[in-house]
Write an enzyme that holds these catalytic residues in place. Structure first.
Site, PDB file in Angstrom:
ATOM      1  N   ARG A   1      47.433  91.788 153.646  1.00 53.77           N
ATOM      2  CA  ARG A   1      47.519  92.809 152.598  1.00 53.77           C
ATOM      3  C   ARG A   1      47.681  94.189 153.211  1.00 53.77           C
ATOM      4  O   ARG A   1      48.407  95.032 152.672  1.00 53.77           O
ATOM      5  CB  ARG A   1      46.287  92.750 151.688  1.00 53.77           C
TER       6      ARG A   1
ATOM      7  N   CYS B   1      38.954  99.253 150.660  1.00 50.66           N
ATOM      8  CA  CYS B   1      39.413  97.864 150.556  1.00 50.66           C
ATOM      9  C   CYS B   1      40.355  97.790 149.369  1.00 50.66           C
ATOM     10  O   CYS B   1      41.142  98.701 149.132  1.00 50.66           O
ATOM     11  CB  CYS B   1      38.225  96.919 150.419  1.00 50.66           C
TER      12      CYS B   1
END
Length: 292
Positions: free
Chosen positions: A177, A247
């Site tokens: 990611r 995150c």
């Protein structure tokens, strides 16, 4: 800031001021309340991450905005918290969702908040008993805790962008990611320009415990975290932060903040994280990994 399963079991036998919070939550499920009712640490109260550890907001606020002090205080009183209590938080995900409660309560001025190292798996491995159902709903007396406004360093989008250029901004998501290889949740793939890939899963041993402090410190220093970020108390100023973390939506970033704290650093958290940044079209995006 960590407690082992046998230590918690002993505390629950000898002290009446220990509150245990079950913060089971996983992106995509299964629902935490069902897992809680099927088996939890005796006396633990279930905490709903979506409704109690996050506030409402628009996409541009991120998926898990910080709750207001008043909302968090009302929830904490429902959990039975009183001033001076020792609070232990756990989940069944190596602490990755429980760390959100750990960080929020510390941010709200609760001094004695501990993470169950190894999470519920460690409790089970120690052969300790589990309770079923939801007895806490009937037996927990409302608490009287008084929370503070935030006392830990927090980054907004501008501060996160700046820290990525002047200090170390760690991206706690999985490497794929970060690189932008895939993005299953948020509108754009990639990372904040200048951020450093530091998956929070790498802070754990194979059995889901945090690595020793010396190993964590070596890891973060190798990633470029400066010794100037050494913890020296609950700093209120974000301008002096030399390490920050984000995150997807501010949940596992709290887990990385815990690892940084164990290592002796004083991290700042970017609560909006990638879910906020990627919803702001004027914010640039980087892909790939310049360190690879």
């Amino acid at each position: 800031m960590l407690i082992e399963a046998d230590e918690l079991a002993a505390l629950l036998q000898t002290r009446s001021d220990v509150r245990v919070l079950d913060v089971r939550w996983k992106l995509g499920g299964p629902p935490g309340p069902g897992e809680y009712r099927a088996g939890h640490i005796p006396g633990a109260v279930y905490v709903d991450l979506e409704s109690e550890l996050a506030g409402p907001g628009e996409p541009a606020d991120g998926r898990h905005p910080l709750p207001t002090r008043g909302a968090l205080q009302a929830a904490a009183r429902r959990w039975g918290l009183r001033d001076g209590d020792t609070v232990v938080v756990y989940d069944d995900l190596a602490g990755m969702s429980a760390a959100r409660a750990w960080w929020l309560l510390r941010h709200a001025g609760v001094r004695d908040v501990l993470l169950l190292d190894g999470a519920l798996a460690a409790w089970r491995a120690a052969g300790l008993p589990l309770a079923t159902g939801d007895p806490a709903a009937e037996t927990v007396r409302p608490g009287t805790v008084t929370l503070s406004d935030g006392v830990l360093p927090v980054l907004d989008t501008d501060a996160a962008a700046a820290l990525a250029q002047t200090g170390a901004l760690l991206d706690a998501r999985a490497s794929a990611r970060y690189r932008g290889d895939s993005e299953p949740i948020d509108p754009r793939a990639g990372h904040i320009p200048g951020a450093i890939s530091a998956p929070t899963a790498d802070n754990l041993t194979l059995d889901g415990h945090f690595r020793p402090a010396v190993e964590l410190r070596a890891r973060f220093e190798a990633l470029g975290v400066s010794a100037d970020g050494t913890a020296g108390g609950m700093a209120r100023e974000t301008a002096t932060a030399t390490v920050g973390v984000y995150c997807g939506s501010g949940v596992t970033a709290a887990h990385e903040a815990a690892a940084l704290t164990i290592a002796g650093f004083a991290p700042a958290l970017y609560p909006g994280s990638w879910s906020q940044w990627s919803n702001l079209p004027d914010r640039p995006v980087e892909t790939g990994d310049p360190r690879a």
